[in-house]
Scaffold this active site. Structure first.
Site, PDB file in Angstrom:
ATOM      1  N   ALA A  22       0.672  -1.505   0.211  1.00 57.36           N
ATOM      2  CA  ALA A  22      -0.273  -0.109   0.161  1.00 57.36           C
ATOM      3  C   ALA A  22       1.093   1.384  -0.317  1.00 57.36           C
ATOM      4  CB  ALA A  22      -1.133   0.053   1.400  1.00 57.36           C
ATOM      5  N   PHE A  33      -2.614   1.266   5.127  1.00 57.77           N
ATOM      6  CA  PHE A  33      -3.579   0.715   6.686  1.00 57.77           C
ATOM      7  C   PHE A  33      -2.725   0.650   7.456  1.00 57.77           C
ATOM      8  CE2 PHE A  33      -4.890  -1.386   1.978  1.00 57.77           C
ATOM      9  CZ  PHE A  33      -6.035  -1.465   2.429  1.00 57.77           C
ATOM     10  N   GLN A 103       0.038  -6.246  -3.960  1.00 57.99           N
ATOM     11  CA  GLN A 103      -0.880  -6.432  -2.963  1.00 57.99           C
ATOM     12  C   GLN A 103      -2.124  -5.397  -3.067  1.00 57.99           C
ATOM     13  OE1 GLN A 103       1.611  -5.836   0.469  1.00 57.99           O
ATOM     14  NE2 GLN A 103       0.705  -7.945   1.606  1.00 57.99           N
ATOM     15  N   ILE A 105      -4.486  -2.980  -4.678  1.00 62.75           N
ATOM     16  CA  ILE A 105      -5.933  -3.908  -5.708  1.00 62.75           C
ATOM     17  C   ILE A 105      -6.608  -2.081  -6.982  1.00 62.75           C
ATOM     18  CG2 ILE A 105      -7.026  -4.813  -4.003  1.00 62.75           C
ATOM     19  CD1 ILE A 105      -8.786  -3.131  -3.084  1.00 62.75           C
ATOM     20  N   ASP A 106      -5.779  -1.120  -7.128  1.00 64.37           N
ATOM     21  CA  ASP A 106      -5.804   0.246  -7.395  1.00 64.37           C
ATOM     22  C   ASP A 106      -5.620   0.344  -8.938  1.00 64.37           C
ATOM     23  OD1 ASP A 106      -3.264   0.923  -7.394  1.00 64.37           O
ATOM     24  OD2 ASP A 106      -3.348   1.423  -5.775  1.00 64.37           O
ATOM     25  N   HIS A 121      -4.221  -9.664  -4.097  1.00 62.81           N
ATOM     26  CA  HIS A 121      -5.189  -9.142  -3.151  1.00 62.81           C
ATOM     27  C   HIS A 121      -6.798  -8.869  -4.268  1.00 62.81           C
ATOM     28  CE1 HIS A 121      -2.883  -8.238  -0.320  1.00 62.81           C
ATOM     29  NE2 HIS A 121      -3.175  -9.750  -0.225  1.00 62.81           N
ATOM     30  N   CYS A 129     -20.667 -10.690 -11.569  1.00 62.51           N
ATOM     31  CA  CYS A 129     -21.995 -10.829 -11.484  1.00 62.51           C
ATOM     32  C   CYS A 129     -21.636 -12.134  -9.962  1.00 62.51           C
ATOM     33  CB  CYS A 129     -23.280 -10.667 -12.125  1.00 62.51           C
ATOM     34  SG  CYS A 129     -24.828 -11.894 -10.941  1.00 62.51           S
ATOM     35  N   CYS A 154     -29.078  -9.853 -14.635  1.00 63.33           N
ATOM     36  CA  CYS A 154     -30.150 -10.737 -13.989  1.00 63.33           C
ATOM     37  C   CYS A 154     -30.710 -10.768 -12.665  1.00 63.33           C
ATOM     38  CB  CYS A 154     -29.296 -12.377 -13.821  1.00 63.33           C
ATOM     39  SG  CYS A 154     -28.000 -11.939 -12.499  1.00 63.33           S
TER      40      CYS A 154
END
Length: 242
Positions: A22, A33, A103, A105-106, A121, A129, A154
């Site tokens: 991060a 974090f 690690q 997720i951006d 991650h 979905c 759906c």
């Protein structure tokens, strides 16, 4: 630390692997974090701690509260790659960087131009979905405006392709990271406290003598590295590459 010496090591390496956390994105305006201004500290005292709100059980039981927190704290669509991201992309273009293990997720590494990115991650940019598995980009579901995004095919709940607490890492991604690190002739680790497992244990697969650790504060693996720099990820990487 002799930066010229480290630059020579980079130039002498042809199988560099980068492992980041991060802290590599804080200079792009995304909070980490565990630092003083990190997410775990700034949300202290709230009804539900971040670890609980970002868990699989919480997502299933309170999807509206999960998405309220996720939208507010985990998504940063305006963030741009910093100098460190760009330096890594340049190393890949040169043919020196063989893999980038993150690690985060951006998606900032891909935005900077990196291609061989192993996302331990997951990513906020991939969503699906839970019922029909229809896929959605971040830009497709974020504007829907509903408290809980629903599939337009759906009506099922859309889940981000991110690893929540209580979920396992993708075996294929993890094993690819293991192989890349084991085969590397230089390992650069940055912006991570190296306290989150199993991801942190990956660096033990490196058997060489060119491990560089860049972090603002000490980590449990400082003694494992040949070079430890308590400095800015973006500054150090741009100086190593340029």
């Amino acid at each position: 630390m002799d930066m010229e010496h480290l630059k020579r090591l980079v130039k002498a390496s042809s199988r560099i692997v980068f492992f980041g956390g991060a802290g590599t994105s804080t200079e792009s305006g995304i909070p980490d974090f565990r630092s003083h201004n990190g997410l775990f500290r700034t949300t202290a005292g709230t009804e539900h701690p971040p670890e609980e709100m970002l868990s699989r059980d919480f997502f299933r039981t309170y999807p509206d509260e999960f998405y309220r927190f996720y939208r507010d704290k985990m998504i940063h669509p305006q963030a741009k790659p910093n100098a460190g991201h760009l330096a890594l992309a340049a190393l890949e273009v040169e043919g020196r960087l063989t893999a980038l293990v993150t690690q985060n997720i951006d998606g900032l590494h891909q935005l900077a131009g990196s291609r061989n990115v192993l996302e331990l991650h997951g990513s906020v940019h991939r969503n699906a979905c839970m019922d029909c598995r229809a896929s959605y980009s971040l830009g497709e579901w974020l504007p829907l405006g509903d408290p809980v995004p629903r599939c337009t095919v759906c009506g099922g709940v859309i889940k981000p392709d991110v690893v929540l607490y209580q979920e396992s890492l993708d075996d294929r991604v993890f094993q690819a990271a293991e192989r890349a690190i084991a085969d590397s002739d230089m390992l650069i680790v940055a912006g991570t406290s190296l306290s989150v497992y199993p991801a942190a244990g990956l660096i033990r697969y490196y058997k060489g003598d060119r491990m560089v650790l860049i972090n603002k504060s000490p980590t449990p693996y400082d003694g494992y590295a040949q070079y430890a720099l308590y400095d800015s990820f973006a500054d150090v990487m741009s100086r190593l590459v340029n």
